[in-house]
Design an enzyme around this catalytic site. Structure first.
Site, PDB file in Angstrom:
ATOM      1  N   HIS A 140       0.826  -1.207   0.000  1.00 21.77           N
ATOM      2  CA  HIS A 140       0.000   0.000   0.000  1.00 21.77           C
ATOM      3  C   HIS A 140       0.861   1.258   0.000  1.00 21.77           C
ATOM      4  O   HIS A 140       0.602   2.192  -0.766  1.00 21.77           O
ATOM      5  CB  HIS A 140      -0.916   0.003   1.230  1.00 21.77           C
ATOM      6  CG  HIS A 140      -1.666   1.287   1.417  1.00 21.77           C
ATOM      7  ND1 HIS A 140      -2.884   1.545   0.819  1.00 21.77           N
ATOM      8  CD2 HIS A 140      -1.363   2.416   2.134  1.00 21.77           C
ATOM      9  CE1 HIS A 140      -3.295   2.754   1.155  1.00 21.77           C
ATOM     10  NE2 HIS A 140      -2.395   3.310   1.952  1.00 21.77           N
ATOM     11  N   GLU A 141       1.877   1.303   0.855  1.00 16.37           N
ATOM     12  CA  GLU A 141       2.742   2.488   0.899  1.00 16.37           C
ATOM     13  C   GLU A 141       3.506   2.658  -0.402  1.00 16.37           C
ATOM     14  O   GLU A 141       3.742   3.791  -0.846  1.00 16.37           O
ATOM     15  CB  GLU A 141       3.702   2.388   2.091  1.00 16.37           C
ATOM     16  CG  GLU A 141       3.022   2.344   3.455  1.00 16.37           C
ATOM     17  CD  GLU A 141       2.045   3.492   3.675  1.00 16.37           C
ATOM     18  OE1 GLU A 141       2.224   4.574   3.070  1.00 16.37           O
ATOM     19  OE2 GLU A 141       1.082   3.309   4.446  1.00 16.37           O
ATOM     20  N   HIS A 175       1.537   4.535  -2.939  1.00 15.83           N
ATOM     21  CA  HIS A 175       1.676   5.994  -2.911  1.00 15.83           C
ATOM     22  C   HIS A 175       2.907   6.437  -3.702  1.00 15.83           C
ATOM     23  O   HIS A 175       2.884   7.482  -4.368  1.00 15.83           O
ATOM     24  CB  HIS A 175       1.808   6.480  -1.461  1.00 15.83           C
ATOM     25  CG  HIS A 175       0.538   6.379  -0.678  1.00 15.83           C
ATOM     26  ND1 HIS A 175      -0.654   6.898  -1.125  1.00 15.83           N
ATOM     27  CD2 HIS A 175       0.272   5.817   0.532  1.00 15.83           C
ATOM     28  CE1 HIS A 175      -1.601   6.671  -0.224  1.00 15.83           C
ATOM     29  NE2 HIS A 175      -1.070   6.010   0.780  1.00 15.83           N
ATOM     30  N   HIS A 210       3.002   8.962  -6.897  1.00 15.49           N
ATOM     31  CA  HIS A 210       3.918  10.096  -7.014  1.00 15.49           C
ATOM     32  C   HIS A 210       4.673  10.038  -8.342  1.00 15.49           C
ATOM     33  O   HIS A 210       4.832  11.054  -9.034  1.00 15.49           O
ATOM     34  CB  HIS A 210       4.898  10.083  -5.844  1.00 15.49           C
ATOM     35  CG  HIS A 210       5.720  11.327  -5.738  1.00 15.49           C
ATOM     36  ND1 HIS A 210       6.860  11.394  -4.965  1.00 15.49           N
ATOM     37  CD2 HIS A 210       5.597  12.550  -6.317  1.00 15.49           C
ATOM     38  CE1 HIS A 210       7.371  12.610  -5.068  1.00 15.49           C
ATOM     39  NE2 HIS A 210       6.637  13.327  -5.876  1.00 15.49           N
TER      40      HIS A 210
END
Length: 228
Positions: free
Chosen positions: A97-98, A101, A105
């Site tokens: 999940h991280e 991100h 980006h």
């Protein structure tokens, strides 16, 4: 409106507690589901970054629990010690999940870009907002404009909560799609990762609903004061 708001706030607080409790129990459960591939959260994260062609993001371990986050300023995927080191479905879900991100980006995902622009505003707002709102309520009859300023500031934090929803859901969708497409997990592990992220996302929904309800409460005070 005062009693109505108290009832609504109480309901949201109860719902928030239920979701948080459920999230904790889910992560405890799936933390016992060990990955058959034997990979740690850190290894999952590094592979997802590499598979997406991201070479300039580092995966690091940070102290604490629930401290996992992606920092777009220094391009780091920060994983809590448990997620970084453990080899279970919950750790895989959080790590991926991280990294979702980080992928956002890299591709310029518009909702992440918008949220990043709101961060400085929210940081300033969190420092002064409550004092301005309190003073605005106390001075409603003599200086109603102060409460209006507080409402505008609070609206910025509410917007941040709302914008956060598509950012978080999209990161989870990217994570789950990668885990499935690359066959990183067994069917049982994939279901556990999906369930974990589903409950994590609901905490953001509760936060957004609470922020919207509180904003409407302050607006009602301002409108009522103007009528009086």
């Amino acid at each position: 409106m005062g009693m109505g708001y108290l009832i609504l706030a109480g309901a949201i607080m109860l719902f928030s507690w239920l979701v948080s409790s459920r999230l904790k129990s889910k992560f405890e459960h799936y933390s016992k589901l060990q990955l058959q591939n034997g990979m740690s959260g850190a290894e999952i994260a590094e592979k997802m970054l590499a598979d997406n062609g991201i070479r300039d993001v580092k995966v690091i371990s940070v102290a604490g629990q629930l401290t996992d986050h992606y920092n777009p300023l220094d391009k780091t995927v920060n994983l809590s010690e448990a997620v970084y080191n453990q080899r279970n479905a919950a750790a895989a879900a959080v790590a991926a999940h991280e990294c979702g991100h980080a992928v956002q980006h890299a591709v310029g995902y518009q909702w992440l870009t918008m949220r990043s622009k709101l961060v400085p505003v929210v940081n300033v707002a969190s420092t002064y907002m409550q004092w301005i709102l309190l003073a605005g309520i106390l001075m409603m009859k003599t200086f109603p404009q102060l409460l209006l300023v507080g409402i505008v500031i609070f609206a910025a934090t509410t917007l941040f909560s709302i914008v956060t929803l598509p950012v978080e859901y999209d990161a989870s969708n990217r994570a789950l799609a990668w885990l499935e497409n690359k066959r990183m997990l067994t069917q049982q592990e994939q279901a556990g990762a999906k369930d974990s992220l589903k409950w994590a996302a609901r905490t953001y929904v509760v936060a957004a609903l609470g922020s919207i309800a509180t904003l409407l409460y302050y607006v009602s005070i301002y409108m009522g004061g103007r009528r009086n």
